[in-house]
Scaffold this motif. Structure first.
Motif, PDB file in Angstrom:
ATOM      1  N   SER A  86       7.776  53.539 -15.007  1.00 58.92           N
ATOM      2  CA  SER A  86       6.970  54.417 -15.873  1.00 58.92           C
ATOM      3  C   SER A  86       5.535  54.526 -15.365  1.00 58.92           C
ATOM      4  O   SER A  86       4.949  55.616 -15.345  1.00 58.92           O
ATOM      5  CB  SER A  86       6.977  53.899 -17.308  1.00 58.92           C
ATOM      6  OG  SER A  86       8.283  53.884 -17.842  1.00 58.92           O
ATOM      7  N   VAL A  87       4.965  53.385 -14.948  1.00 55.08           N
ATOM      8  CA  VAL A  87       3.599  53.390 -14.418  1.00 55.08           C
ATOM      9  C   VAL A  87       3.534  54.199 -13.129  1.00 55.08           C
ATOM     10  O   VAL A  87       2.609  54.997 -12.933  1.00 55.08           O
ATOM     11  CB  VAL A  87       3.108  51.940 -14.175  1.00 55.08           C
ATOM     12  CG1 VAL A  87       1.775  51.942 -13.423  1.00 55.08           C
ATOM     13  CG2 VAL A  87       2.963  51.197 -15.491  1.00 55.08           C
ATOM     14  N   VAL A  88       4.531  54.014 -12.245  1.00 54.86           N
ATOM     15  CA  VAL A  88       4.570  54.776 -10.991  1.00 54.86           C
ATOM     16  C   VAL A  88       4.656  56.272 -11.279  1.00 54.86           C
ATOM     17  O   VAL A  88       3.929  57.078 -10.686  1.00 54.86           O
ATOM     18  CB  VAL A  88       5.763  54.333 -10.113  1.00 54.86           C
ATOM     19  CG1 VAL A  88       5.972  55.297  -8.943  1.00 54.86           C
ATOM     20  CG2 VAL A  88       5.547  52.925  -9.577  1.00 54.86           C
ATOM     21  N   GLY A  89       5.538  56.642 -12.205  1.00 52.65           N
ATOM     22  CA  GLY A  89       5.708  58.058 -12.548  1.00 52.65           C
ATOM     23  C   GLY A  89       4.455  58.664 -13.142  1.00 52.65           C
ATOM     24  O   GLY A  89       4.024  59.759 -12.735  1.00 52.65           O
ATOM     25  N   LEU A  90       3.844  57.973 -14.110  1.00 48.45           N
ATOM     26  CA  LEU A  90       2.637  58.485 -14.758  1.00 48.45           C
ATOM     27  C   LEU A  90       1.484  58.597 -13.766  1.00 48.45           C
ATOM     28  O   LEU A  90       0.767  59.618 -13.737  1.00 48.45           O
ATOM     29  CB  LEU A  90       2.245  57.564 -15.918  1.00 48.45           C
ATOM     30  CG  LEU A  90       0.965  57.935 -16.678  1.00 48.45           C
ATOM     31  CD1 LEU A  90       1.089  59.321 -17.314  1.00 48.45           C
ATOM     32  CD2 LEU A  90       0.650  56.881 -17.740  1.00 48.45           C
ATOM     33  N   ALA A  91       1.286  57.549 -12.944  1.00 48.09           N
ATOM     34  CA  ALA A  91       0.196  57.565 -11.969  1.00 48.09           C
ATOM     35  C   ALA A  91       0.387  58.678 -10.943  1.00 48.09           C
ATOM     36  O   ALA A  91      -0.581  59.343 -10.546  1.00 48.09           O
ATOM     37  CB  ALA A  91       0.100  56.207 -11.263  1.00 48.09           C
ATOM     38  N   THR A  92       1.637  58.909 -10.524  1.00 51.10           N
ATOM     39  CA  THR A  92       1.915  59.973  -9.553  1.00 51.10           C
ATOM     40  C   THR A  92       1.551  61.338 -10.130  1.00 51.10           C
ATOM     41  O   THR A  92       0.930  62.169  -9.452  1.00 51.10           O
ATOM     42  CB  THR A  92       3.403  59.957  -9.139  1.00 51.10           C
ATOM     43  OG1 THR A  92       3.718  58.684  -8.552  1.00 51.10           O
ATOM     44  CG2 THR A  92       3.701  61.057  -8.141  1.00 51.10           C
ATOM     45  N   VAL A  93       1.928  61.573 -11.368  1.00 53.38           N
ATOM     46  CA  VAL A  93       1.618  62.856 -12.016  1.00 53.38           C
ATOM     47  C   VAL A  93       0.111  63.049 -12.138  1.00 53.38           C
ATOM     48  O   VAL A  93      -0.425  64.128 -11.833  1.00 53.38           O
ATOM     49  CB  VAL A  93       2.285  62.938 -13.405  1.00 53.38           C
ATOM     50  CG1 VAL A  93       1.791  64.160 -14.173  1.00 53.38           C
ATOM     51  CG2 VAL A  93       3.807  62.995 -13.264  1.00 53.38           C
ATOM     52  N   LEU A  94      -0.610  62.010 -12.562  1.00 54.45           N
ATOM     53  CA  LEU A  94      -2.064  62.116 -12.732  1.00 54.45           C
ATOM     54  C   LEU A  94      -2.773  62.371 -11.400  1.00 54.45           C
ATOM     55  O   LEU A  94      -3.693  63.191 -11.319  1.00 54.45           O
ATOM     56  CB  LEU A  94      -2.607  60.843 -13.383  1.00 54.45           C
ATOM     57  CG  LEU A  94      -2.205  60.593 -14.842  1.00 54.45           C
ATOM     58  CD1 LEU A  94      -2.714  59.250 -15.322  1.00 54.45           C
ATOM     59  CD2 LEU A  94      -2.723  61.712 -15.743  1.00 54.45           C
ATOM     60  N   VAL A  95      -2.324  61.657 -10.351  1.00 59.11           N
ATOM     61  CA  VAL A  95      -2.942  61.857  -9.037  1.00 59.11           C
ATOM     62  C   VAL A  95      -2.593  63.250  -8.497  1.00 59.11           C
ATOM     63  O   VAL A  95      -3.444  63.919  -7.890  1.00 59.11           O
ATOM     64  CB  VAL A  95      -2.491  60.762  -8.049  1.00 59.11           C
ATOM     65  CG1 VAL A  95      -2.992  61.064  -6.635  1.00 59.11           C
ATOM     66  CG2 VAL A  95      -3.008  59.398  -8.494  1.00 59.11           C
ATOM     67  N   MET A  96      -1.369  63.709  -8.733  1.00 58.25           N
ATOM     68  CA  MET A  96      -0.970  65.064  -8.314  1.00 58.25           C
ATOM     69  C   MET A  96      -1.877  66.118  -8.930  1.00 58.25           C
ATOM     70  O   MET A  96      -2.321  67.050  -8.245  1.00 58.25           O
ATOM     71  CB  MET A  96       0.481  65.347  -8.724  1.00 58.25           C
ATOM     72  CG  MET A  96       1.534  64.846  -7.775  1.00 58.25           C
ATOM     73  SD  MET A  96       3.188  65.253  -8.381  1.00 58.25           S
ATOM     74  CE  MET A  96       3.154  67.053  -8.316  1.00 58.25           C
ATOM     75  N   ILE A  97      -2.177  65.948 -10.209  1.00 58.67           N
ATOM     76  CA  ILE A  97      -3.058  66.899 -10.891  1.00 58.67           C
ATOM     77  C   ILE A  97      -4.444  66.872 -10.264  1.00 58.67           C
ATOM     78  O   ILE A  97      -5.082  67.910 -10.070  1.00 58.67           O
ATOM     79  CB  ILE A  97      -3.142  66.557 -12.401  1.00 58.67           C
ATOM     80  CG1 ILE A  97      -1.780  66.773 -13.065  1.00 58.67           C
ATOM     81  CG2 ILE A  97      -4.216  67.397 -13.086  1.00 58.67           C
ATOM     82  CD1 ILE A  97      -1.702  66.267 -14.498  1.00 58.67           C
ATOM     83  N   GLY A  98      -4.905  65.669  -9.904  1.00 58.65           N
ATOM     84  CA  GLY A  98      -6.233  65.537  -9.334  1.00 58.65           C
ATOM     85  C   GLY A  98      -6.369  66.135  -7.938  1.00 58.65           C
ATOM     86  O   GLY A  98      -7.419  66.674  -7.581  1.00 58.65           O
ATOM     87  N   ILE A  99      -5.302  66.043  -7.122  1.00 58.45           N
ATOM     88  CA  ILE A  99      -5.413  66.504  -5.725  1.00 58.45           C
ATOM     89  C   ILE A  99      -4.760  67.855  -5.488  1.00 58.45           C
ATOM     90  O   ILE A  99      -4.812  68.373  -4.362  1.00 58.45           O
ATOM     91  CB  ILE A  99      -4.785  65.469  -4.763  1.00 58.45           C
ATOM     92  CG1 ILE A  99      -3.257  65.383  -4.968  1.00 58.45           C
ATOM     93  CG2 ILE A  99      -5.441  64.116  -4.931  1.00 58.45           C
ATOM     94  CD1 ILE A  99      -2.550  64.538  -3.934  1.00 58.45           C
ATOM     95  N   TYR A 100      -4.167  68.452  -6.524  1.00 57.79           N
ATOM     96  CA  TYR A 100      -3.457  69.730  -6.344  1.00 57.79           C
ATOM     97  C   TYR A 100      -4.322  70.808  -5.681  1.00 57.79           C
ATOM     98  O   TYR A 100      -3.845  71.523  -4.778  1.00 57.79           O
ATOM     99  CB  TYR A 100      -2.923  70.224  -7.693  1.00 57.79           C
ATOM    100  CG  TYR A 100      -2.076  71.482  -7.580  1.00 57.79           C
ATOM    101  CD1 TYR A 100      -0.766  71.404  -7.122  1.00 57.79           C
ATOM    102  CD2 TYR A 100      -2.600  72.732  -7.906  1.00 57.79           C
ATOM    103  CE1 TYR A 100       0.010  72.550  -6.996  1.00 57.79           C
ATOM    104  CE2 TYR A 100      -1.839  73.889  -7.790  1.00 57.79           C
ATOM    105  CZ  TYR A 100      -0.518  73.778  -7.337  1.00 57.79           C
ATOM    106  OH  TYR A 100       0.240  74.915  -7.199  1.00 57.79           O
ATOM    107  N   PRO A 101      -5.611  70.930  -6.044  1.00 62.91           N
ATOM    108  CA  PRO A 101      -6.436  71.967  -5.389  1.00 62.91           C
ATOM    109  C   PRO A 101      -6.686  71.704  -3.900  1.00 62.91           C
ATOM    110  O   PRO A 101      -7.086  72.608  -3.168  1.00 62.91           O
ATOM    111  CB  PRO A 101      -7.760  71.906  -6.175  1.00 62.91           C
ATOM    112  CG  PRO A 101      -7.410  71.265  -7.481  1.00 62.91           C
ATOM    113  CD  PRO A 101      -6.339  70.294  -7.162  1.00 62.91           C
ATOM    114  N   LEU A 102      -6.456  70.437  -3.453  1.00 60.97           N
ATOM    115  CA  LEU A 102      -6.751  70.088  -2.066  1.00 60.97           C
ATOM    116  C   LEU A 102      -5.588  70.364  -1.122  1.00 60.97           C
ATOM    117  O   LEU A 102      -5.769  70.337   0.106  1.00 60.97           O
ATOM    118  CB  LEU A 102      -7.119  68.594  -1.965  1.00 60.97           C
ATOM    119  CG  LEU A 102      -8.289  68.111  -2.836  1.00 60.97           C
ATOM    120  CD1 LEU A 102      -8.481  66.617  -2.668  1.00 60.97           C
ATOM    121  CD2 LEU A 102      -9.570  68.857  -2.468  1.00 60.97           C
TER     122      LEU A 102
END
Length: 478
Positions: free
Chosen positions: A273-289
């Motif tokens: 669950s932590v891996v999944g949540l952290a991946t989604v949050l980081v994806m949102i943060g780096i999506y524009p890059l």
């Protein structure tokens, strides 16, 4: 304290370490390199190892001896493992050799090397092989030798195995060790095969498989895994990082056809669950890059599993990402992998139990007459275990703050000093700013490197085996 038996055990483990150096020696021969660094190291360890093994000692061996032996063995193993680095002349000083070796055996993956690809093949192989040896535990590997000494190996493995609760897979500890290493070897070889099929050279495949298995992070490339620029290789390594981050008892249960019991683990659910949540949050943060969802997922997922598992591989420089992502990675460093895995950190089981204990405390404040217990996997967690977890977390934070204070004498920023202490105690590898994925630890003074080396061992052995060495009562005869 049965010091003679402890030293005898140190000698036996030293012989195992000497035998393990034969592998990189053969690699050096295959590539036409000098084998003198390994020959001299092996000769020295054989002399000292046989000398200590010949000591006659009484057979009583209990918890105190177990913890002291584990602490001493890990400290001495690092010193002896640094000899090939020193004799090769590849490192500026013996302190740097110690730092690199402790980083290897503790599966931290921090390095002082500025040009990794310029190093000899044999040296780089030994560097990553220390990850593999230290990942499952030096003493777990040597357990097969212990019954002949009359030692209760349960005390040793209990002191070396990470996690709040230790349990054997089968009644005999030596058999448990063989089962663990069989699973460990099988997963390592499967990863080597997968990486080779994905186009990675055979030598590189072994280097990265050893580092993945130990959740260490040493690579033979300056740009780490990112040097291959392959989404397939990224995903193979990321998936195997996840495999090695799980409690190995889960694999034993699966092999025993106890699927329901294996998949019912609370820690497994929390970790994923932590891996999944952290991946989604980081994806949102780096999506524009990045150009598209797949690229964002590829880089986010790899970096998340690499940090939470305390492996430390890199496919991108997250120092260039939004600071929000950096904060997530710091939290993941604290959390770490599952208990009973090769990963570091505080362990997900401790974090989960701590969160449930906090929830219970809040509930009892609101409803003081109600009695509530903390459960893990449906079982009541004893109050003694809750107390030991609270003490462990307190000691963990104090060690990080104390080490960070000493490292700050070098004059670097708070982020650099604090993340250096955190990444070493949590056995992660990269830190923040100057010691991020594209940096290294050569910037620090010899004192800071020695402090960080000690922090790596403290983190790998989960604090108490090293702290016990500094207790006067531990060395008393009675």
């Amino acid at each position: 304290m049965n010091l003679k038996l402890v030293l005898k055990l140190v000698g036996r483990v030293m012989l195992v370490e000497a035998a393990s150096m034969v592998v990189p020696l053969v690699v050096a021969m295959l590539y036409g390199e000098s084998i003198a660094p390994f020959l001299w190291s092996i000769l020295l360890m054989l002399i000292v190892g046989f000398g200590l093994s010949a000591i006659r000692a009484p057979g009583h061996f209990f918890t105190r001896e177990g913890f002291c032996a584990v602490g001493l063995i890990w400290l001495i193993t690092g010193v002896m493992g640094a000899l090939p680095f020193y004799f090769s002349g590849s490192f500026p000083s013996f302190v740097d050799c110690l730092f690199e070796t402790y980083s290897g055996f503790t599966t931290t993956g921090a390095t002082i090397l500025t040009n990794i690809e310029a190093q000899p093949y044999g040296i780089l192989f030994w560097r990553s092989f220390t990850h593999w040896l230290g990942g499952m535990g030096v003493l777990v590997l040597a357990t097969a030798l212990l019954p002949s000494m009359g030692i209760r190996s349960h005390y040793l493995t209990q002191a070396e195995t990470p996690g709040p609760v230790f349990s054997k897979l089968v009644p005999k500890q030596s058999k448990t060790s063989k089962i663990l290493y069989s699973i460990y070897c099988a997963l390592t070889l499967v990863e080597v095969l997968c990486l080779r099929l994905a186009g990675m050279p055979l030598y590189d495949s072994f280097i990265h498989a050893f580092s993945t298995a130990g959740t260490g992070g040493f690579s033979c490339k300056n740009a780490s895994v990112g040097a291959y620029n392959s989404g397939t290789i990224d995903m193979i390594i990321a998936v195997f990082i996840l495999f090695f981050s799980l409690n190995f008892a889960i694999y034993f249960l699966i092999l025993s056809k106890k699927w329901r019991e294996a998949l019912a683990s609370d820690e497994l659910h929390f970790f994923l669950s932590v891996v999944g949540l952290a991946t989604v949050l980081v994806m949102i943060g780096i999506y524009p890059l990045y150009s598209g969802l797949w690229e964002s997922f590829r880089y986010a997922f790899f970096q998340v599993v690499s940090i939470i598992s305390t492996t430390g591989f890199g496919t991108a420089d997250f120092e260039l990402w939004p600071r929000f992502c950096g904060v997530i990675f710091v939290l993941l460093m604290f959390c770490g992998a599952c208990a009973g895995s090769t990963g570091g950190g505080m362990k997900c089981s401790r974090v989960l139990v701590l969160l449930r204990a906090i929830r219970r405390e809040i509930h009892q404040i609101i409803h003081p007459r109600e009695m509530e217990v903390v459960r893990l996997d449906g079982k009541v967690v004893p109050e003694r275990t809750l107390h030991s977890i609270a003490v462990f977390v307190g000691c963990y934070l104090l060690v990080i703050l104390g080490a960070g204070l000493i490292i700050s004498l070098d004059g670097y920023t708070f982020s650099v000093s604090f993340s250096a202490a955190l990444t070493c105690v949590s056995n992660v590898g990269p830190g923040l700013e100057l010691i991020g994925p594209s940096g290294n630890f050569s910037i620090f003074s010899p004192l800071s490197k020695l402090v960080m080396s000690l922090c790596m061992v403290i983190g790998r052995l989960e604090i108490f085996p090293i702290l016990i060495l500094f207790s006067r009562s531990a060395w008393r005869k009675n």
